[in-house]
Scaffold this motif. Structure first.
Motif, PDB file in Angstrom:
ATOM      1  N   GLY A  34       0.822  -1.214   0.000  1.00 60.15           N
ATOM      2  CA  GLY A  34       0.000   0.000   0.000  1.00 60.15           C
ATOM      3  C   GLY A  34       0.850   1.254   0.000  1.00 60.15           C
ATOM      4  N   ILE A  35       1.898   1.264   0.813  1.00 60.87           N
ATOM      5  CA  ILE A  35       2.815   2.413   0.860  1.00 60.87           C
ATOM      6  C   ILE A  35       3.537   2.552  -0.476  1.00 60.87           C
ATOM      7  N   SER A  36       3.997   1.432  -1.031  1.00 62.74           N
ATOM      8  CA  SER A  36       4.686   1.460  -2.329  1.00 62.74           C
ATOM      9  C   SER A  36       3.776   2.018  -3.417  1.00 62.74           C
ATOM     10  N   ASP A  37       2.514   1.581  -3.442  1.00 63.87           N
ATOM     11  CA  ASP A  37       1.564   2.059  -4.449  1.00 63.87           C
ATOM     12  C   ASP A  37       1.368   3.568  -4.360  1.00 63.87           C
ATOM     13  N   VAL A  38       1.237   4.081  -3.141  1.00 65.45           N
ATOM     14  CA  VAL A  38       1.063   5.527  -2.955  1.00 65.45           C
ATOM     15  C   VAL A  38       2.297   6.271  -3.460  1.00 65.45           C
ATOM     16  N   MET A  39       3.464   5.762  -3.115  1.00 66.36           N
ATOM     17  CA  MET A  39       4.698   6.426  -3.537  1.00 66.36           C
ATOM     18  C   MET A  39       4.864   6.397  -5.052  1.00 66.36           C
ATOM     19  N   VAL A  40       4.541   5.273  -5.680  1.00 66.07           N
ATOM     20  CA  VAL A  40       4.646   5.164  -7.147  1.00 66.07           C
ATOM     21  C   VAL A  40       3.662   6.116  -7.812  1.00 66.07           C
ATOM     22  N   THR A  41       2.459   6.209  -7.269  1.00 66.11           N
ATOM     23  CA  THR A  41       1.464   7.136  -7.815  1.00 66.11           C
ATOM     24  C   THR A  41       1.981   8.574  -7.775  1.00 66.11           C
ATOM     25  N   ILE A  42       2.602   8.941  -6.671  1.00 64.23           N
ATOM     26  CA  ILE A  42       3.169  10.294  -6.540  1.00 64.23           C
ATOM     27  C   ILE A  42       4.291  10.501  -7.552  1.00 64.23           C
ATOM     28  N   VAL A  43       5.184   9.526  -7.668  1.00 68.95           N
ATOM     29  CA  VAL A  43       6.297   9.628  -8.620  1.00 68.95           C
ATOM     30  C   VAL A  43       5.758   9.766 -10.042  1.00 68.95           C
ATOM     31  N   VAL A  47       6.693  12.881 -12.254  1.00 69.98           N
ATOM     32  CA  VAL A  47       7.503  12.594 -13.434  1.00 69.98           C
ATOM     33  C   VAL A  47       6.708  11.633 -14.327  1.00 69.98           C
ATOM     34  N   PRO A  48       5.807  12.183 -15.157  1.00 70.30           N
ATOM     35  CA  PRO A  48       4.974  11.315 -16.012  1.00 70.30           C
ATOM     36  C   PRO A  48       5.830  10.441 -16.933  1.00 70.30           C
ATOM     37  N   GLY A  49       5.348   9.238 -17.179  1.00 70.65           N
ATOM     38  CA  GLY A  49       6.054   8.328 -18.069  1.00 70.65           C
ATOM     39  C   GLY A  49       7.124   7.504 -17.390  1.00 70.65           C
ATOM     40  N   THR A  50       7.295   7.693 -16.088  1.00 68.22           N
ATOM     41  CA  THR A  50       8.300   6.929 -15.354  1.00 68.22           C
ATOM     42  C   THR A  50       7.820   5.488 -15.177  1.00 68.22           C
ATOM     43  N   GLU A  51       8.680   4.543 -15.520  1.00 69.03           N
ATOM     44  CA  GLU A  51       8.346   3.141 -15.324  1.00 69.03           C
ATOM     45  C   GLU A  51       9.048   2.651 -14.066  1.00 69.03           C
ATOM     46  N   VAL A  52       8.293   1.969 -13.219  1.00 66.72           N
ATOM     47  CA  VAL A  52       8.834   1.498 -11.948  1.00 66.72           C
ATOM     48  C   VAL A  52       8.659  -0.007 -11.861  1.00 66.72           C
ATOM     49  N   ASN A  53       9.751  -0.696 -11.543  1.00 70.74           N
ATOM     50  CA  ASN A  53       9.683  -2.133 -11.288  1.00 70.74           C
ATOM     51  C   ASN A  53       9.135  -2.290  -9.870  1.00 70.74           C
ATOM     52  N   MET A  54       7.868  -2.701  -9.754  1.00 68.56           N
ATOM     53  CA  MET A  54       7.194  -2.736  -8.463  1.00 68.56           C
ATOM     54  C   MET A  54       7.854  -3.691  -7.479  1.00 68.56           C
ATOM     55  N   ASP A  55       8.372  -4.825  -7.939  1.00 66.89           N
ATOM     56  CA  ASP A  55       9.014  -5.767  -7.017  1.00 66.89           C
ATOM     57  C   ASP A  55      10.263  -5.149  -6.388  1.00 66.89           C
ATOM     58  N   GLU A  56      11.089  -4.530  -7.224  1.00 71.03           N
ATOM     59  CA  GLU A  56      12.299  -3.883  -6.711  1.00 71.03           C
ATOM     60  C   GLU A  56      11.947  -2.704  -5.804  1.00 71.03           C
ATOM     61  N   PHE A  57      10.983  -1.908  -6.226  1.00 74.52           N
ATOM     62  CA  PHE A  57      10.589  -0.743  -5.440  1.00 74.52           C
ATOM     63  C   PHE A  57      10.016  -1.168  -4.095  1.00 74.52           C
ATOM     64  N   HIS A  58       9.189  -2.203  -4.099  1.00 73.93           N
ATOM     65  CA  HIS A  58       8.602  -2.729  -2.870  1.00 73.93           C
ATOM     66  C   HIS A  58       9.706  -3.195  -1.919  1.00 73.93           C
ATOM     67  N   HIS A  59      10.713  -3.873  -2.455  1.00 79.02           N
ATOM     68  CA  HIS A  59      11.845  -4.337  -1.642  1.00 79.02           C
ATOM     69  C   HIS A  59      12.583  -3.152  -1.014  1.00 79.02           C
ATOM     70  N   ILE A  60      12.808  -2.116  -1.806  1.00 82.50           N
ATOM     71  CA  ILE A  60      13.496  -0.921  -1.306  1.00 82.50           C
ATOM     72  C   ILE A  60      12.681  -0.251  -0.203  1.00 82.50           C
ATOM     73  N   VAL A  61      11.361  -0.161  -0.392  1.00 82.02           N
ATOM     74  CA  VAL A  61      10.496   0.450   0.624  1.00 82.02           C
ATOM     75  C   VAL A  61      10.590  -0.328   1.930  1.00 82.02           C
ATOM     76  N   ARG A  62      10.590  -1.646   1.859  1.00 79.85           N
ATOM     77  CA  ARG A  62      10.670  -2.476   3.078  1.00 79.85           C
ATOM     78  C   ARG A  62      12.000  -2.251   3.801  1.00 79.85           C
ATOM     79  N   LYS A  63      13.082  -2.167   3.057  1.00 83.83           N
ATOM     80  CA  LYS A  63      14.397  -1.975   3.687  1.00 83.83           C
ATOM     81  C   LYS A  63      14.522  -0.556   4.246  1.00 83.83           C
TER      82      LYS A  63
END
Length: 148
Positions: A34-43, A47-63
């Protein structure tokens, strides 16, 4: 009275860490996703058009959550120990308590469904605690300079 509030803040924060660690893996994942989704939505809005690898981003958020939780613990603990008169031992005592708590927290997770204990997380927690301790030290030294 301020010492009591300081210790209460430390214990409260440790309880929050324990509570979050006690969540089964499915609940913990839901929160961080849920936190990752909110952060990706903001990004994506910034910065429109930004592609985010959700698995990697989720891992970074947890750490980052590990790091931040122990940064706050290090800050609170160093502040409280200084108020309690530990003198020149404040930094060492704070670091030892934080590392021991991080280690016990990871061991605790062995008994939580779907969770595991990772040495890497203890290291991330310990680095976060070190940063918190250093921040408190810098704030304290800044206050000392301002007073004189």
């Amino acid at each position: 009275m301020i010492k009591i509030f300081s210790w209460a803040a430390v214990i409260f924060w440790m309880a929050i860490i324990f509570y979050l660690s006690h969540e089964p893996a499915s609940s913990s994942d839901e929160l961080s996703i849920g936190i990752s989704d909110v952060m990706v939505t903001i990004v994506e809005k910034v910065v429109p058009g930004t592609e985010v690898n959700m698995d990697e981003f989720h891992h970074i958020v947890r750490k980052c959550a590990h790091f931040l939780a122990y940064l706050i613990l290090g800050l609170l603990l160093t502040h409280t120990l200084r108020r309690s008169g530990t003198g020149r031992w404040t930094i060492g005592i704070a670091l030892i308590i934080c590392v021991l708590y991080a280690s016990s927290d990871e061991l605790h997770q062995l008994f939580v469904p779907g969770r595991s204990a990772e040495v890497r997380d203890v290291l991330i927690d310990s680095v976060g605690a070190c940063v918190g301790i250093i921040l408190d030290l810098l704030i304290w030294k800044g206050k000392q300079r301002y007073k004189s």
